[in-house]
Design a protein around this motif. Structure first.
Motif, PDB file in Angstrom:
ATOM      1  N   VAL A 199       0.911  -1.181  -0.087  1.00 20.39           N
ATOM      2  CA  VAL A 199      -0.035   0.086   0.035  1.00 20.39           C
ATOM      3  C   VAL A 199       0.926   1.254   0.202  1.00 20.39           C
ATOM      4  O   VAL A 199       0.555   2.201  -0.753  1.00 20.39           O
ATOM      5  CB  VAL A 199      -0.889   0.089   1.142  1.00 20.39           C
ATOM      6  N   PHE A 218       1.146   4.257  -2.898  1.00 19.09           N
ATOM      7  CA  PHE A 218       1.184   5.831  -2.468  1.00 19.09           C
ATOM      8  C   PHE A 218       2.259   6.351  -3.004  1.00 19.09           C
ATOM      9  O   PHE A 218       2.307   7.611  -3.495  1.00 19.09           O
ATOM     10  CB  PHE A 218       1.267   5.559  -0.903  1.00 19.09           C
ATOM     11  N   GLN A 269      -2.150  14.639 -12.072  1.00 17.70           N
ATOM     12  CA  GLN A 269      -3.168  14.642 -10.959  1.00 17.70           C
ATOM     13  C   GLN A 269      -4.134  13.328 -10.930  1.00 17.70           C
ATOM     14  O   GLN A 269      -4.109  12.743 -10.145  1.00 17.70           O
ATOM     15  CB  GLN A 269      -3.868  15.846 -10.926  1.00 17.70           C
ATOM     16  N   PHE A 270      -4.603  13.213 -12.240  1.00 13.64           N
ATOM     17  CA  PHE A 270      -5.814  12.399 -12.337  1.00 13.64           C
ATOM     18  C   PHE A 270      -5.114  11.229 -12.159  1.00 13.64           C
ATOM     19  O   PHE A 270      -6.004  10.168 -11.700  1.00 13.64           O
ATOM     20  CB  PHE A 270      -6.469  12.643 -13.775  1.00 13.64           C
ATOM     21  N   ILE A 291      -4.586  10.221  -8.733  1.00 15.13           N
ATOM     22  CA  ILE A 291      -5.654   9.820  -7.591  1.00 15.13           C
ATOM     23  C   ILE A 291      -6.039   8.345  -8.177  1.00 15.13           C
ATOM     24  O   ILE A 291      -6.641   7.797  -7.267  1.00 15.13           O
ATOM     25  CB  ILE A 291      -6.763  11.057  -7.494  1.00 15.13           C
ATOM     26  N   ILE A 328      -4.192   5.756  -6.516  1.00 16.03           N
ATOM     27  CA  ILE A 328      -4.692   5.599  -5.051  1.00 16.03           C
ATOM     28  C   ILE A 328      -6.169   5.097  -5.091  1.00 16.03           C
ATOM     29  O   ILE A 328      -6.159   4.334  -4.316  1.00 16.03           O
ATOM     30  CB  ILE A 328      -4.682   7.060  -4.044  1.00 16.03           C
ATOM     31  N   ILE A 329      -7.003   5.442  -5.703  1.00 13.52           N
ATOM     32  CA  ILE A 329      -8.225   4.813  -5.832  1.00 13.52           C
ATOM     33  C   ILE A 329      -8.122   3.381  -6.165  1.00 13.52           C
ATOM     34  O   ILE A 329      -8.781   2.509  -5.336  1.00 13.52           O
ATOM     35  CB  ILE A 329      -9.279   5.507  -6.649  1.00 13.52           C
ATOM     36  N   TYR A 352      -5.729   0.897  -7.047  1.00 16.01           N
ATOM     37  CA  TYR A 352      -4.596   0.386  -6.313  1.00 16.01           C
ATOM     38  C   TYR A 352      -4.375   0.064  -4.864  1.00 16.01           C
ATOM     39  O   TYR A 352      -4.670  -0.685  -4.120  1.00 16.01           O
ATOM     40  CB  TYR A 352      -3.164   0.400  -7.081  1.00 16.01           C
ATOM     41  N   ALA A 353      -4.037   1.544  -4.384  1.00 17.59           N
ATOM     42  CA  ALA A 353      -4.010   1.410  -3.039  1.00 17.59           C
ATOM     43  C   ALA A 353      -5.285   1.268  -2.148  1.00 17.59           C
ATOM     44  O   ALA A 353      -5.650   0.718  -1.217  1.00 17.59           O
ATOM     45  CB  ALA A 353      -3.563   3.047  -2.427  1.00 17.59           C
ATOM     46  N   GLY A 354      -6.622   1.906  -2.729  1.00 18.89           N
ATOM     47  CA  GLY A 354      -7.805   1.693  -2.230  1.00 18.89           C
ATOM     48  C   GLY A 354      -8.367   0.269  -2.586  1.00 18.89           C
ATOM     49  O   GLY A 354      -8.375  -0.561  -1.867  1.00 18.89           O
ATOM     50  N   ALA A 355      -8.737  -0.035  -3.543  1.00 17.63           N
ATOM     51  CA  ALA A 355      -9.588  -1.230  -4.129  1.00 17.63           C
ATOM     52  C   ALA A 355      -8.804  -2.398  -4.164  1.00 17.63           C
ATOM     53  O   ALA A 355      -9.021  -3.481  -3.278  1.00 17.63           O
ATOM     54  CB  ALA A 355     -10.376  -0.973  -5.596  1.00 17.63           C
ATOM     55  N   MET A 394      -5.571  -3.339  -3.111  1.00 16.40           N
ATOM     56  CA  MET A 394      -4.902  -3.981  -2.001  1.00 16.40           C
ATOM     57  C   MET A 394      -5.855  -4.154  -0.676  1.00 16.40           C
ATOM     58  O   MET A 394      -5.951  -5.123   0.061  1.00 16.40           O
ATOM     59  CB  MET A 394      -3.856  -2.600  -1.400  1.00 16.40           C
ATOM     60  N   GLU A 446      -5.899  18.011 -17.963  1.00 14.96           N
ATOM     61  CA  GLU A 446      -5.279  16.690 -18.248  1.00 14.96           C
ATOM     62  C   GLU A 446      -6.500  15.761 -18.601  1.00 14.96           C
ATOM     63  O   GLU A 446      -6.037  14.703 -19.196  1.00 14.96           O
ATOM     64  CB  GLU A 446      -4.372  16.319 -17.192  1.00 14.96           C
ATOM     65  N   VAL A 447      -7.515  15.791 -17.939  1.00 16.76           N
ATOM     66  CA  VAL A 447      -8.506  14.702 -17.858  1.00 16.76           C
ATOM     67  C   VAL A 447      -8.999  14.339 -19.271  1.00 16.76           C
ATOM     68  O   VAL A 447      -9.110  13.433 -20.019  1.00 16.76           O
ATOM     69  CB  VAL A 447      -9.657  14.885 -17.097  1.00 16.76           C
TER      70      VAL A 447
END
Lengths: 168, 327
Positions: A34, A38, A50-51, A54, A57-58, A60-63, A65, A131-132
């Motif tokens: 995790v 990060f 930026q996109f 985040i 994080i959403i 890989y680190a969030g869902a 992991m 960027e998005v």
């Protein structure tokens, strides 16, 4: 300043990645991973994505992991016995050779890497479009075929996983 | 210097302390409202109608003995509450509290940051808070804590999907990820009237993500004797508790920002006041739900998500896309 930050984050990223395989406890390994996700998000931020940072994080680190930790806890994996001599194994001749090969590839990659920026992903373009939008335009026009192929690959992987699980 | 250092630091301190104060007094509000709904008084002894109760609780927690169980994983055990509170407090950074105000001739925006990815920032970091619960439950070396952590992770994995999909339909009609843009887009008509289905899905999955009563699987008192935080005492327990209430305040602010028009309201009150009135109305709604519904069985919670909320959220996105394509 930015270069120094990128270097520091890169070193931390490698250190956390090494800790993932060195720690003896599976949950600790997952936590180091995790942390690794990060730091990679921070690297994306330093590259002004930026996109993507985040999303890192959403997704890989969030869902992902969270899924891995859930699986570890569900299967109740405890300390494995043979993990004690990971360090000893890593110093084994064969692995050293692999490590040298890896370092060689890295040097090769870095040597050829920083060429002139190609394509539309420049700083100015990103400030201009936001960027998005830029990323979405790229994925859904030029990158459409690889994008769809990746989704087919993922579906195949899911089907394969279900097949493997059903066998037992 | 003033622009880049002093004003942001003052904003950080003010927003942080205001929200900690609100979170502390949300515990008081919860106990009072629950009490009156159950024909009791709630806290009455400390101060006028128990107004000093949260402060008394905090001091009591400080002086409790700080235990670490024998077979706990000590590093993770200490780390878990810290993860919980950090992931909760970091969310305060992107919430827009009101329209820009002018103090001493300077225009000050009432938010700490307005990144172009505001709502994704909130979705990402609110999931990370769940690591605190899961690792806390796992590291205590207690089977109830373990079960609580396991249930907590299963619930977070499921409900964050429908929550994100409900947000996607708001992003579609706003055309931006920024929370400030979302508030500006609701100047005429609030999103709750444009997207009632998304609002209901967001509210239900939000309450589930907060682990509040109809869905309080991870800390079901009667089954797990408090779940993931069963081995925690003193300030470590208080940090978990505080993180939960900060999450609740942030959730209320999010519902306000996404669906109730943020700081918009009739002009006789300033925008910040309208914002906090709406936030407290949503918090009251959460407490009301807790007082009304009994806890669902575990498999029914999962069925509600996968067989009802998720398809409804997906259909809502489809319908939104079709309407937007036609208009």
């Amino acid at each position: 300043m930015e270069q120094a930050l990128i270097l520091i984050c890169g070193i931390i990223a490698i250190a956390t990645a090494i800790m993932v395989i060195l720690s003896r406890n599976t949950v600790h390994s997952a936590m180091w991973m995790v942390g690794n996700c990060f730091i990679i998000a921070v690297l994306f931020l330093l590259l002004r994505f930026q996109f993507i940072a985040i999303l890192q994080i959403i997704v890989y680190a969030g869902a992902i992991m969270m899924f891995i930790i859930y699986a570890i806890m569900m299967l109740n994996l405890r300390l494995s016995d043979d993990s004690a001599d990971i360090v000893k194994n890593l110093l084994n001749g064969r692995y050293l050779l692999l490590a040298l090969l890896f370092i060689g590839i890295v040097i090769l990659g870095v040597g050829f890497g920083p060429m002139a920026l190609k394509g539309t992903m420049t700083d100015q373009a990103m400030i201009k479009f936001g960027e998005v939008e830029l990323l979405a335009n790229y994925i859904f026009s030029e990158g459409l075929l690889p994008f769809e192929l990746v989704s087919v690959l993922l579906t195949a992987a899911i089907v394969g996983a279900i097949y493997l699980a059903k066998k037992n | 210097m003033v622009e880049y250092l002093i004003i942001p630091v003052i904003k950080l301190i003010v927003i942080f302390s205001v929200f900690l104060f609100i979170a502390a007094y949300t515990t008081y509000m919860e106990r009072k409202v629950l009490g009156h709904m159950q024909m009791r008084y709630g806290p009455m002894r400390v101060g006028f109608h128990g107004l000093l109760q949260p402060i008394a609780d905090g001091i009591k927690n400080l002086f409790k003995e700080d235990l670490i169980p024998e077979n706990a994983d000590k590093t993770v055990f200490v780390l878990a509450p810290a993860i919980s509170i950090t992931a909760a407090v970091i969310l305060l950074a992107v919430i827009p509290l009101g329209p820009p105000i002018t103090i001493f001739g300077r225009t000050i925006n009432l938010y700490i940051a307005n990144p172009s990815i505001g709502i994704l920032f909130i979705l990402g970091f609110s999931t990370l808070g769940a690591y605190g619960n899961i690792l806390g439950g796992w590291s205590s070396g207690n089977k109830y804590g373990y079960m609580g952590g396991l249930r907590g992770s299963a619930m977070i994995i499921s409900y964050e999907i429908s929550m994100a999909f409900a947000v996607v339909s708001i992003i579609m009609i706003t055309g931006s990820f920024s929370l400030v843009d979302m508030v500006h887009a609701q100047t005429g008509l609030w999103n709750v009237f444009k997207q009632p289905v998304a609002f209901l899905v967001f509210l239900i999955s939000g309450i589930a993500e907060l682990n509040r009563t109809p869905f309080d699987m991870p800390e079901a008192e009667s089954e797990l004797c408090c779940g993931y935080n069963v081995e925690y005492s003193s300030m470590k327990f208080a940090l978990f508790f505080l993180a939960e209430y900060i999450h609740m305040v942030v959730f209320a602010s999010l519902v306000t920002t996404l669906f109730f028009g943020g700081w918009h309201g009739p002009a006789f009150l300033p925008g910040v006041v309208w914002f906090f009135i709406k936030v407290f109305a949503v918090i009251f709604l959460c407490i009301w739900v807790r007082a009304t519904f009994p806890r669902l069985r575990y498999d029914k919670v999962m069925k509600l998500e996968w067989k009802f909320l998720l398809p409804v959220a997906l259909l809502n996105i489809l319908a939104t896309g079709m309407v937007m394509a036609v208009l």
